[in-house]
Write a protein that holds these residues in place. Structure first.
Motif, mmCIF file in Angstrom:
data_model
loop_
_atom_site.group_PDB
_atom_site.id
_atom_site.type_symbol
_atom_site.label_atom_id
_atom_site.label_comp_id
_atom_site.label_asym_id
_atom_site.label_seq_id
_atom_site.Cartn_x
_atom_site.Cartn_y
_atom_site.Cartn_z
ATOM 1 N N LYS A 122 0.829 -1.206 0.000
ATOM 2 C CA LYS A 122 0.000 0.000 0.000
ATOM 3 C C LYS A 122 0.863 1.255 0.000
ATOM 4 O O LYS A 122 0.586 2.231 -0.715
ATOM 5 C CB LYS A 122 -0.918 -0.024 1.218
ATOM 6 N N ALA A 123 1.951 1.242 0.800
ATOM 7 C CA ALA A 123 2.860 2.385 0.830
ATOM 8 C C ALA A 123 3.514 2.590 -0.531
ATOM 9 O O ALA A 123 3.713 3.736 -0.974
ATOM 10 C CB ALA A 123 3.923 2.173 1.906
ATOM 11 N N ASP A 124 3.828 1.488 -1.220
ATOM 12 C CA ASP A 124 4.434 1.590 -2.553
ATOM 13 C C ASP A 124 3.457 2.233 -3.532
ATOM 14 O O ASP A 124 3.830 3.112 -4.334
ATOM 15 C CB ASP A 124 4.841 0.193 -3.028
ATOM 16 N N THR A 125 2.197 1.817 -3.473
ATOM 17 C CA THR A 125 1.174 2.413 -4.358
ATOM 18 C C THR A 125 1.013 3.909 -4.094
ATOM 19 O O THR A 125 0.923 4.721 -5.032
ATOM 20 C CB THR A 125 -0.162 1.688 -4.161
ATOM 21 N N ILE A 126 0.991 4.276 -2.824
ATOM 22 C CA ILE A 126 0.841 5.697 -2.476
ATOM 23 C C ILE A 126 2.044 6.500 -2.958
ATOM 24 O O ILE A 126 1.905 7.610 -3.507
ATOM 25 C CB ILE A 126 0.668 5.844 -0.954
ATOM 26 N N ALA A 127 3.247 5.929 -2.766
ATOM 27 C CA ALA A 127 4.463 6.646 -3.175
ATOM 28 C C ALA A 127 4.512 6.833 -4.679
ATOM 29 O O ALA A 127 4.941 7.896 -5.176
ATOM 30 C CB ALA A 127 5.694 5.893 -2.682
ATOM 31 N N GLN A 128 4.089 5.808 -5.441
ATOM 32 C CA GLN A 128 4.072 5.939 -6.898
ATOM 33 C C GLN A 128 3.089 7.021 -7.343
ATOM 34 O O GLN A 128 3.379 7.848 -8.223
ATOM 35 C CB GLN A 128 3.692 4.591 -7.543
ATOM 36 N N ARG A 129 1.922 7.003 -6.706
ATOM 37 C CA ARG A 129 0.915 8.013 -7.050
ATOM 38 C C ARG A 129 1.386 9.411 -6.659
ATOM 39 O O ARG A 129 1.186 10.391 -7.400
ATOM 40 C CB ARG A 129 -0.401 7.657 -6.346
ATOM 41 N N ARG A 130 2.016 9.519 -5.501
ATOM 42 C CA ARG A 130 2.498 10.826 -5.048
ATOM 43 C C ARG A 130 3.538 11.388 -6.021
ATOM 44 O O ARG A 130 3.548 12.600 -6.296
ATOM 45 C CB ARG A 130 3.095 10.699 -3.657
ATOM 46 N N TYR A 131 4.399 10.509 -6.525
ATOM 47 C CA TYR A 131 5.404 11.001 -7.460
ATOM 48 C C TYR A 131 4.748 11.505 -8.751
ATOM 49 O O TYR A 131 5.160 12.534 -9.308
ATOM 50 C CB TYR A 131 6.405 9.898 -7.785
ATOM 51 N N GLN A 132 3.739 10.766 -9.218
ATOM 52 C CA GLN A 132 3.057 11.227 -10.420
ATOM 53 C C GLN A 132 2.410 12.598 -10.204
ATOM 54 O O GLN A 132 2.482 13.498 -11.063
ATOM 55 C CB GLN A 132 1.996 10.200 -10.830
ATOM 56 N N VAL A 133 1.779 12.790 -9.043
ATOM 57 C CA VAL A 133 1.164 14.078 -8.735
ATOM 58 C C VAL A 133 2.230 15.165 -8.637
ATOM 59 O O VAL A 133 2.065 16.281 -9.166
ATOM 60 C CB VAL A 133 0.358 13.978 -7.433
ATOM 61 N N LEU A 147 5.528 20.285 -13.424
ATOM 62 C CA LEU A 147 5.446 20.706 -14.824
ATOM 63 C C LEU A 147 4.615 21.971 -14.995
ATOM 64 O O LEU A 147 4.852 22.766 -15.908
ATOM 65 C CB LEU A 147 4.870 19.567 -15.675
ATOM 66 N N ILE A 148 3.642 22.155 -14.098
ATOM 67 C CA ILE A 148 2.827 23.365 -14.202
ATOM 68 C C ILE A 148 3.305 24.452 -13.246
ATOM 69 O O ILE A 148 2.651 25.487 -13.076
ATOM 70 C CB ILE A 148 1.348 23.047 -13.933
ATOM 71 N N GLY A 149 4.482 24.160 -12.597
ATOM 72 C CA GLY A 149 5.102 25.183 -11.764
ATOM 73 C C GLY A 149 4.491 25.354 -10.402
ATOM 74 O O GLY A 149 4.672 26.416 -9.771
ATOM 75 N N LYS A 150 3.770 24.367 -9.857
ATOM 76 C CA LYS A 150 3.130 24.487 -8.555
ATOM 77 C C LYS A 150 4.066 24.116 -7.394
ATOM 78 O O LYS A 150 3.829 24.515 -6.256
ATOM 79 C CB LYS A 150 1.881 23.603 -8.497
ATOM 80 N N ILE A 151 5.107 23.268 -7.642
ATOM 81 C CA ILE A 151 6.080 22.937 -6.609
ATOM 82 C C ILE A 151 7.467 23.129 -7.188
ATOM 83 O O ILE A 151 7.661 23.140 -8.414
ATOM 84 C CB ILE A 151 5.925 21.481 -6.105
ATOM 85 N N ASP A 152 8.453 23.264 -6.288
ATOM 86 C CA ASP A 152 9.818 23.438 -6.764
ATOM 87 C C ASP A 152 10.469 22.086 -7.009
ATOM 88 O O ASP A 152 9.914 21.025 -6.703
ATOM 89 C CB ASP A 152 10.634 24.275 -5.770
ATOM 90 N N ILE A 153 11.680 22.129 -7.537
ATOM 91 C CA ILE A 153 12.361 20.902 -7.943
ATOM 92 C C ILE A 153 12.782 20.062 -6.745
ATOM 93 O O ILE A 153 12.872 18.837 -6.825
ATOM 94 C CB ILE A 153 13.567 21.253 -8.831
ATOM 95 N N THR A 154 13.021 20.708 -5.606
ATOM 96 C CA THR A 154 13.422 19.958 -4.408
ATOM 97 C C THR A 154 12.325 18.993 -3.974
ATOM 98 O O THR A 154 12.580 17.819 -3.672
ATOM 99 C CB THR A 154 13.765 20.925 -3.269
ATOM 100 N N ASN A 155 11.103 19.450 -3.929
ATOM 101 C CA ASN A 155 9.988 18.579 -3.556
ATOM 102 C C ASN A 155 9.777 17.449 -4.564
ATOM 103 O O ASN A 155 9.367 16.346 -4.211
ATOM 104 C CB ASN A 155 8.703 19.395 -3.421
ATOM 105 N N LEU A 156 10.070 17.748 -5.824
ATOM 106 C CA LEU A 156 9.948 16.701 -6.834
ATOM 107 C C LEU A 156 10.957 15.584 -6.580
ATOM 108 O O LEU A 156 10.611 14.390 -6.660
ATOM 109 C CB LEU A 156 10.152 17.287 -8.229
#
Length: 495
Positions: free
Chosen positions: A423-434, A440-449
């Motif tokens: 379940k943690a793996d699924t959440i982490a994969q989804r979080r990375y996609q978000v 890409l739309i400039g809502k977060i900086d590169i560090t958080n990515l």
């Protein structure tokens, strides 16, 4: 750049050396396709060097046990002397005391056929025999004398003495049973070792795939960062951070490739294959729902595990030594008796006519009178050794039971841990996609990515490690109890 080039060159040489076949090894280049965990375990148990050694050990124990069983059955033997020839001069004392020298020339040949049977309850031996002897005297005219023993019945019986055969009848079956259990345990140990290596290779494969993905993704991010920097939407620090992440990802890819190749080649050798065969690993299957009762596991471990059986064997050996010490220190008798028929004749045709009785009886004894307390010391030593073994085994048995209980308790929690990790793996994969879309739309900086990217990789690694722990624990439980709780049946392997 020169240092980076040398490092990459060194890694390339290592990869090349580890993938080349050894000198004298035949290159097969066979493609085995995709193997599941069960496939790999079956292959290793069938053809690996460790499995073959375990089979030879069991075969040796089987033949040793058959040798003991043969000691309980009648044995038929033929013994004798081929014709021997003797020409010599010997001294002879006459009636008047005068010593003269005479010569003789003779030959003698004999043969005896006997059947012997060990008597298990008493430790004695019963025998039936028939023999024939010819004596040839060569002095002027040749003369031949014949002697026959058509049938002789004999018994050799120790009385009040140590019965080694009786103790062997107790020890040998248990030793063979232990050898059989050790063979099954060795097969399960191979399964456990293959499982560990399987997930090590699979984790290295996942790391390699993540590294390839990260290189491609970080390259795209670096290209985007260059465009944003050129239009002034990000600072130079963000651009340098994206470039550094790309270079680190490329380095991680090289290390991941080397690690995967090394572990894969070691895994091929473990399975009994040359390193030049081609194979890939199938994603681990879904976890089965397995219910294990602790009390039943303890009972099965006591009945089946070779370590538990060795406790019984050690206790039996201590009792055996005490019994031997007591027997050797006490009054002992040895009875030997024979009854049969014999006859002599100069004519072979009359050799079996009217045979005469042949009788033999002896009763030997040995009584220890005084030996400075040696027998008493030996008995006390054996008795205290028996007590030491009993106490040591009691402690070891408790430790063994504690190990079984801990293994069962831990295993019952492993499936839940795997589900949480999945379940943690699924959440982490989804979080990375978000996080990627928001970047890409400039809502977060590169560090958080990059934080989301690291968490994605860590969650996938944790999930594979949880699978590894579950399946390793499963085969450890099987090895301890020699029982398959999934299908509720004992574990057996044929030679």
């Amino acid at each position: 750049m020169n240092k980076v080039f040398k490092t990459a060159s060194a890694y390339f040489i290592i990869i090349l050396l580890t993938t080349l076949p050894a000198r004298g090894q035949q290159s097969s280049n066979e493609n085995l396709g995709i193997l599941s965990l069960d496939d790999c375990i079956t292959v290793a148990q069938d053809q690996s060097a460790v499995a073959n050694a375990a089979r030879y050990a069991l075969i040796a124990s089987r033949w040793q046990y058959k040798s003991f069983k043969a000691d309980l059955l009648p044995s038929l033997s033929l013994s004798g002397d081929a014709p021997n020839y003797n020409k010599s001069i010997f001294s002879n004392v006459l009636d008047n005391g005068q010593v003269t020298f005479s010569s003789r020339t003779q030959s003698e040949a004999e043969a005896e056929l006997s059947i012997n049977q060990n008597i298990l309850p008493t430790g004695g031996t019963l025998s039936l025999s028939s023999g024939l002897t010819r004596l040839g005297i060569f002095n002027g005219e040749n003369t031949y004398l014949w002697q026959s023993t058509p049938l002789v019945v004999g018994i050799n019986q120790p009385l009040f003495q140590y019965n080694n055969l009786k103790w062997r009848n107790r020890v040998e079956p248990l030793q063979y049973k232990i050898a059989q259990k050790e063979y099954v345990e060795e097969m399960e140990d191979i399964a456990q070792t293959v499982t560990q290596s399987f997930f090590d290779v699979y984790l290295a494969k996942i790391n390699l795939e993540n590294a390839e993905f990260n290189v491609a993704r970080n390259d795209s991010i670096y290209q985007i960062s260059q465009g944003r920097y050129n239009v002034g939407s990000i600072a130079e620090n963000d651009l340098l951070q994206s470039e550094l992440a790309l270079r680190n990802a490329e380095s991680d890819l090289t290390n991941a490739q080397i690690d995967y190749d090394r572990l894969l080649n070691e895994f091929k050798i473990l399975l009994g294959y040359p390193t030049d065969v081609q194979l890939d690993l199938e994603a681990p299957e879904e976890l089965p729902e397995i219910s294990v009762n602790i009390d039943k596991a303890r009972q099965l471990a006591l009945q089946n595990n070779s370590e538990s059986l060795n406790y019984r064997l050690n206790e039996m050996q201590a009792d055996r030594q005490l019994d031997q010490a007591k027997s050797e220190a006490s009054f002992g008798l040895s009875l030997n008796a024979q009854y049969g028929l014999n006859q002599t004749s100069t004519d072979f045709a009359d050799l079996y006519n009217n045979p005469q009785n042949r009788q033999f009886f002896s009763l030997g004894f040995e009584v220890p009178i005084f030996n400075w307390g040696k027998q008493r010391a030996q008995i006390n030593a054996a008795r205290n050794q028996q007590r030491e073994v009993a106490n040591s085994i009691q402690f070891q048995r408790r430790q063994f039971m504690q190990q079984v209980e801990y293994t069962v308790s831990q295993f019952l929690q492993l499936r839940g841990q795997v589900l949480l990790a999945a379940k943690a793996d699924t959440i982490a994969q989804r979080r990375y996609q978000v996080a990627q879309n928001r970047y890409l739309i400039g809502k977060i900086d590169i560090t958080n990515l990059y934080i989301a990217q690291d968490e994605k990789d860590s969650a996938r690694q944790a999930y594979i490690r949880a699978l590894r722990t579950f399946w390793t624990g499963w085969y450890e439980l099987r090895q301890l109890t020699l029982y398959d709780f999934q299908y509720n049946r004992p574990i057996t392997y044929d030679l």
